[in-house]
Design an enzyme around this catalytic site. Structure first.
Site, mmCIF file in Angstrom:
data_model
loop_
_atom_site.group_PDB
_atom_site.id
_atom_site.type_symbol
_atom_site.label_atom_id
_atom_site.label_comp_id
_atom_site.label_asym_id
_atom_site.label_seq_id
_atom_site.Cartn_x
_atom_site.Cartn_y
_atom_site.Cartn_z
ATOM 1 N N LEU A 183 0.823 -1.202 0.000
ATOM 2 C CA LEU A 183 0.000 0.000 0.000
ATOM 3 C C LEU A 183 0.862 1.260 0.000
ATOM 4 O O LEU A 183 1.885 1.311 0.690
ATOM 5 C CB LEU A 183 -0.875 -0.023 1.256
ATOM 6 C CG LEU A 183 -1.724 1.214 1.491
ATOM 7 C CD1 LEU A 183 -3.129 0.790 1.784
ATOM 8 C CD2 LEU A 183 -1.150 2.041 2.615
ATOM 9 N N HIS A 184 0.455 2.258 -0.759
ATOM 10 C CA HIS A 184 1.130 3.551 -0.738
ATOM 11 C C HIS A 184 0.130 4.632 -1.136
ATOM 12 O O HIS A 184 -0.643 4.465 -2.063
ATOM 13 C CB HIS A 184 2.359 3.558 -1.651
ATOM 14 C CG HIS A 184 2.107 3.068 -3.039
ATOM 15 N ND1 HIS A 184 1.968 1.728 -3.335
ATOM 16 C CD2 HIS A 184 1.967 3.726 -4.206
ATOM 17 C CE1 HIS A 184 1.765 1.578 -4.631
ATOM 18 N NE2 HIS A 184 1.742 2.785 -5.189
ATOM 19 N N GLN A 185 0.153 5.704 -0.375
ATOM 20 C CA GLN A 185 -0.723 6.854 -0.612
ATOM 21 C C GLN A 185 0.025 7.867 -1.471
ATOM 22 O O GLN A 185 1.143 8.255 -1.136
ATOM 23 C CB GLN A 185 -1.097 7.485 0.729
ATOM 24 C CG GLN A 185 -1.636 8.893 0.634
ATOM 25 C CD GLN A 185 -3.119 8.943 0.802
ATOM 26 O OE1 GLN A 185 -3.846 8.301 0.063
ATOM 27 N NE2 GLN A 185 -3.568 9.676 1.771
#
Length: 181
Positions: A137-139
């Site tokens: 996950l990465h924003q």
């Protein structure tokens, strides 16, 4: 520009081209993990690097901010948990809180340093949603300026990246508040 000058650029059209060769390596799969395993994951390897080499802007307790190696826009940051986790619903409460806090601080720091007019924030969950590295996950925190990707490419037929990644990292890291600020 004559049709001959556009040779190799596809069908002749009205666009002037500012070549961004750094993007082609991403399109061809450079640095994309071959598996979903933690050992193959760049977001798991980056924290082991020094900040300048890894383009890390800020390290938190359970998450960190890093410049996107293949940015959509100047200053494009990614906020990643250290833990190898793919889905937002699998974050711990501490990870959720720190990803949110780092995202908020990234916006505040960018406003102080580069004065963007707005931001795009988002997470692409799964390959079908556009996640290039779906296993971690990465924003995305993408600063935006009027005309940067709206009328400039459509009317002006131009897209620019005005600063090197290392220079952007140094500028943002220097402006990021420390625990004693």
């Amino acid at each position: 520009m004559s049709d001959d000058e556009q040779y190799g650029a596809g069908e002749p059209d009205a666009f002037e081209r500012l070549w961004t060769p750094h993007r082609i390596v991403y399109i061809k799969g450079e640095n994309k993990p071959e598996t979903a395993d933690e050992a193959d994951c760049p977001f798991c390897r980056i924290p082991a690097m020094d900040d300048a080499e890894g383009l890390i802007v800020h390290r938190g307790e359970v998450a960190y901010a890093v410049l996107n190696l293949y940015p959509y826009n100047a200053g494009h940051l990614l906020v990643c948990p250290y833990r190898h986790v793919a889905d937002y619903t699998e974050l711990t409460p501490d990870e959720t809180a720190e990803v949110a806090a780092i995202t908020k601080q990234a916006m505040l720091t960018m406003r102080k340093v580069t004065s963007p007019h707005g931001f795009n924030l988002g997470m692409n969950q799964g390959p079908v949603a556009g996640a290039g590295i779906a296993a971690h996950l990465h924003q995305h925190v993408v600063p935006r300026w009027g005309g940067d990707a709206n009328f400039l490419p459509v009317i002006g037929h131009t897209k620019t990246m005005p600063q090197l990644l290392g220079d952007t990292r140094e500028m943002l890291a220097a402006a990021w508040p420390t625990a004693k600020d």
